[in-house]
Scaffold this active site. Sequence first.
Site, short mmCIF file in Angstrom:
data_model
loop_
_atom_site.label_atom_id
_atom_site.label_comp_id
_atom_site.label_asym_id
_atom_site.label_seq_id
_atom_site.Cartn_x
_atom_site.Cartn_y
_atom_site.Cartn_z
CE1 TYR A 122 1.51 -4.73 -5.71
CE2 TYR A 122 0.78 -4.47 -3.43
CZ TYR A 122 1.55 -4.04 -4.50
OH TYR A 122 2.37 -2.94 -4.36
CE LYS A 164 5.25 -4.68 -5.03
NZ LYS A 164 6.41 -4.04 -5.69
#
Length: 253
Positions: free
Chosen positions: A159, A163
């Site tokens: 994740y 980002k």
Amino acid sequence: MIDAVGNPQSLLVLGGTSDIALATAQKYADQRPLRIILADRPEEQERLDAAAERLRKTGSTVSILTFDARKPETHAEVIDKAFADGDVDVTLIAFGIQGDNEKGWTDVEAARAVADINYLAPVSLGVLLAEKLRKQGHGNVAVMSSPAGERARRSNFVYGSSKAGLDVFFSGLGYALEEHGVKVTVVRPNFTHTKLTEGMKAAPMANTPESVAEVIVNGVRKGSPLVYAPAQFRFVMSILRHVPRAIFRRLPI
């Protein structure tokens, strides 16, 4: 155009069922009625309808568009439709998935889903938005990033990597669009109680959607290139970035 006290007359929300996005739209609408475009997947139609009905009670005009982050062929159409009725003062890019980190680094499809939705789709939409905003000569873009992208952690590096890419792209897009009268605000919220984090253990200094919305609205009004929610989390991350790797990798984060 944004009025004399910093309130926009139009808002486009890509990720129109996001808890943070809807809290932000509500905050803008409470300040003055405006034109709101909520865009999300067709599967979210029921939630989009409910959100639109709630926002219309403020006197705002609300329309709904559909697009799919993982279907790039839908991206140009949703941006064209969003700008069809006039300029867009503020665009909020607020969709994304957390994903399962352990599955993410051992399963190709799981990894691709996180990369496609959290990075590739925002970049695709960002390029399309930039073209429209250059032509209109004004506007603000706020994009939801994360402190997870600042340094790899064992618990969420899949994740976090998505980002990190999003963060760098939109930070750079802000430099590129500045001469055209357009501002880009990257938003890095700490843990926030939303449907995305439902069932997860809350971290210290956790946010609510409403507290993040306050940060977004103030950041856009000031034209800030980067904001943290809460604001003091900036100092926490500044410290963590400088912790030696041998120690950092053992921290329970």
